[in-house]
Design an enzyme around this catalytic site. Structure first.
Site, PDB file in Angstrom:
ATOM      1  N   TYR A 136      10.821   3.179   1.632  1.00 18.92           N
ATOM      2  CA  TYR A 136      11.480   2.527   0.148  1.00 18.92           C
ATOM      3  C   TYR A 136      12.439   1.770   1.444  1.00 18.92           C
ATOM      4  O   TYR A 136      13.432   1.287   1.131  1.00 18.92           O
ATOM      5  CB  TYR A 136      12.338   4.158  -0.245  1.00 18.92           C
ATOM      6  CG  TYR A 136      11.778   3.947  -1.037  1.00 18.92           C
ATOM      7  CD1 TYR A 136      10.955   4.814  -1.343  1.00 18.92           C
ATOM      8  CD2 TYR A 136      12.961   3.837  -2.444  1.00 18.92           C
ATOM      9  CE1 TYR A 136      10.118   5.667  -2.419  1.00 18.92           C
ATOM     10  CE2 TYR A 136      11.729   4.230  -3.464  1.00 18.92           C
ATOM     11  CZ  TYR A 136      10.439   4.868  -3.851  1.00 18.92           C
ATOM     12  OH  TYR A 136       9.955   5.376  -4.733  1.00 18.92           O
ATOM     13  N   LYS A 187       0.553  12.652   5.632  1.00 19.02           N
ATOM     14  CA  LYS A 187      -0.426  12.032   5.570  1.00 19.02           C
ATOM     15  C   LYS A 187      -1.012  12.092   7.344  1.00 19.02           C
ATOM     16  O   LYS A 187      -1.159  10.388   8.066  1.00 19.02           O
ATOM     17  CB  LYS A 187      -0.940  10.828   4.650  1.00 19.02           C
ATOM     18  CG  LYS A 187      -2.284  10.024   4.160  1.00 19.02           C
ATOM     19  CD  LYS A 187      -2.282  10.819   3.335  1.00 19.02           C
ATOM     20  CE  LYS A 187      -5.015   9.901   3.691  1.00 19.02           C
ATOM     21  NZ  LYS A 187      -5.178  10.692   3.036  1.00 19.02           N
ATOM     22  N   ASP A 219      -2.976  13.468  -0.385  1.00 16.18           N
ATOM     23  CA  ASP A 219      -4.461  13.564  -1.047  1.00 16.18           C
ATOM     24  C   ASP A 219      -5.033  15.039  -1.509  1.00 16.18           C
ATOM     25  O   ASP A 219      -5.434  14.815  -2.818  1.00 16.18           O
ATOM     26  CB  ASP A 219      -5.633  12.500  -0.864  1.00 16.18           C
ATOM     27  CG  ASP A 219      -5.580  12.897   0.538  1.00 16.18           C
ATOM     28  OD1 ASP A 219      -5.425  13.819   1.568  1.00 16.18           O
ATOM     29  OD2 ASP A 219      -7.510  12.441   0.923  1.00 16.18           O
ATOM     30  N   ASP A 243       8.216  11.006  -4.545  1.00 10.12           N
ATOM     31  CA  ASP A 243       7.946  10.225  -5.831  1.00 10.12           C
ATOM     32  C   ASP A 243       6.970   9.833  -6.854  1.00 10.12           C
ATOM     33  O   ASP A 243       7.297  10.655  -7.636  1.00 10.12           O
ATOM     34  CB  ASP A 243       8.656   8.235  -5.359  1.00 10.12           C
ATOM     35  CG  ASP A 243       8.739   7.608  -6.882  1.00 10.12           C
ATOM     36  OD1 ASP A 243       9.325   7.760  -7.859  1.00 10.12           O
ATOM     37  OD2 ASP A 243       7.240   6.497  -6.772  1.00 10.12           O
TER      38      ASP A 243
HETATM   39  C1  IPM Z   1      12.284   7.506  -9.115  1.00 10.17           C
HETATM   40  C2  IPM Z   1      11.975   6.186  -9.739  1.00 10.17           C
HETATM   41  C3  IPM Z   1      13.384   5.250  -8.708  1.00 10.17           C
HETATM   42  C4  IPM Z   1      12.084   5.416  -7.328  1.00 10.17           C
HETATM   43  C5  IPM Z   1      13.728   3.467  -8.873  1.00 10.17           C
HETATM   44  C6  IPM Z   1      13.596   3.188 -10.353  1.00 10.17           C
HETATM   45  C7  IPM Z   1      13.466   3.261  -7.350  1.00 10.17           C
HETATM   46  O1  IPM Z   1      10.949   5.570 -10.076  1.00 10.17           O
HETATM   47  O2  IPM Z   1      14.175   7.814  -9.056  1.00 10.17           O
HETATM   48  O3  IPM Z   1      11.542   8.563  -9.089  1.00 10.17           O
HETATM   49  O4  IPM Z   1      10.786   5.109  -6.774  1.00 10.17           O
HETATM   50  O5  IPM Z   1      12.849   6.188  -6.612  1.00 10.17           O
HETATM   51 MG    MG Z   2       9.774   7.762  -9.563  1.00 16.42          MG
END
Ligand code: IPM
Ligand code: MG
Length: 353
Positions: A136, A187, A219, A243
């Site tokens: 990220y 992973k 996985d 996520d």
């Molecule tokens: C989450 C969302 C966010 C992320 C997006 C909106 C940037 O999917 O909070 O899970 O990927 O963290």
């Molecule tokens: Mg999300």
């Protein structure tokens, strides 16, 4: 209680309105609420998804109640104008690195789960997602023209030992208040970053001999989540895997519209938001489920202000409206009382007593 309210986009606006209604009913005048712009709404008004005034407001607040950010076609625009980027910057600027995404099944919703009742009965797990690192935020990143004259995309998976250690400590401590089991998901069979993850979590685990630790590749973890989800207590994992796995875990409980989350750092400050997104396809129709946002208020009261009784009161009211048969479209079952977003919020208010 200084609380920033950031409704954002899509159904974030509708569900946050219901959550605020409940917050006001429980906290009364003690809650000092200030609204701010974020996401697509902020891009329209100020040209950026996280205007300086909103960042200031968030920094000066003890807690942030967030709705959702994002609109259809977001990925097409420039990165600095993407609505979700506002949330990502907020998480990082405030160093909210631990994201609690509990997935628990309300007994009333057992028939709404995508798995058979006998697999999910009593389900109660916590996805603990690292929120400040990984692909990220890793550099280098971007799309550039390569030596072949074609475009190449790059993102970097990056974690340092201190970053892994601090989230691991949060995981083991959380497990101590639950069933004392941690499953670390990585992973490590392919990625060096994840080898470091596994080794570091294992080292921290030695300080918590009373907590059982095991490791799964992502996985296999996603398969186990669908095969036998009750084996999990705390799942600790990186930003990207967290996520993905938290959305999957959410569906086991009937609807992603039910689940709250908390993002916290070192102090009591936290950002509280429903796990679901802005759902542009159903926005503005009064059909979104406000329960995730309402339960986020309960998490806010508990984590940031230590108001456990108020939090329990809200959770109890949600249980009650479900028992009374109120259902939004996402959790509707035959014979139940179908209501919209506002009516669900009203039902919870009434159930607060
Ligand atoms: C989450 C969302 C966010 C992320 C997006 C909106 C940037 O999917 O909070 O899970 O990927 O963290
Ligand atoms: Mg999300």
């Amino acid at each position: 209680m200084k609380i920033a309210v950031l409704p954002g986009d899509g159904i974030g606006i509708e569900v946050t309105a219901q959550a605020v209604k409940v917050l006001k009913a429980v906290a009364g005048r003690e809650a000092e609420l200030t609204e701010g712009l974020i996401g697509g709404a902020a891009v329209d008004a100020e040209g950026v998804p996280l205007p300086p005034a909103t960042l200031e407001l968030a920094k000066n607040s003890e807690a942030i109640l967030f709705g959702a950010a994002g609109r259809a076609g977001d990925e097409l625009g420039p990165r600095d104008k993407r609505p979700g980027g506002g949330l990502l910057r907020l998480r990082r600027e405030l160093q909210l690195y631990a994201n609690f995404r509990p997935a628990f099944l309300f007994p009333e919703l057992i028939g709404a789960s995508s798995l058979r009742p006998e697999l999910v009965e009593g389900l109660d797990l916590l996805v603990l997602r690292e929120l400040n690192g990984d692909l990220y935020y890793g550099e280098p990143r971007g799309i550039s023209i390569g030596p072949d004259g074609r475009r190449h995309g790059v993102n970097t998976m990056r974690y340092s030992e201190p970053e892994i250690e601090r989230i691991a400590h949060v995981a083991f401590k959380a497990a101590r208040g639950r069933k004392k089991k941690v499953c670390s998901v990585d992973k490590a069979n392919v990625l060096e970053t994840m080898v470091l993850w596994r080794e570091t979590v294992a080292a921290v685990g030695k300080e918590y001999p009373d907590v059982e630790l095991r490791h799964l590749y992502v996985d296999a973890a996603s398969m186990e989540l669908l095969r036998a989800p009750r084996q999990f207590d705390v799942i600790v994992t990186g930003n990207l895997f967290g996520d993905i796995l938290s959305d999957a875990a959410a569906m086991l409980t009937g609807s992603i519209g039910m689940l709250p989350s908390a993002s916290i750092g070192e102090g009591n400050k936290g950002l509280y938001e429903p796990v679901h997104g802005s759902a542009p396809d159903i926005a503005g129709k009064d059909i979104a489920n406000p329960i995730a946002a309402i339960l986020s208020v309960a998490m806010l009261l508990r984590h940031s202000f230590g108001r456990n009784e108020d939090a329990a009161r809200i959770e109890g009211a949600v249980r009650k409206v479900l028992a009374q048969g109120y259902r939004t479209a996402d959790i509707l079952q035959p014979g139940m009382n179908k209501v919209g977003t506002v009516a669900m919020g009203d039902a919870v208010l009434t159930a607060l007593g």
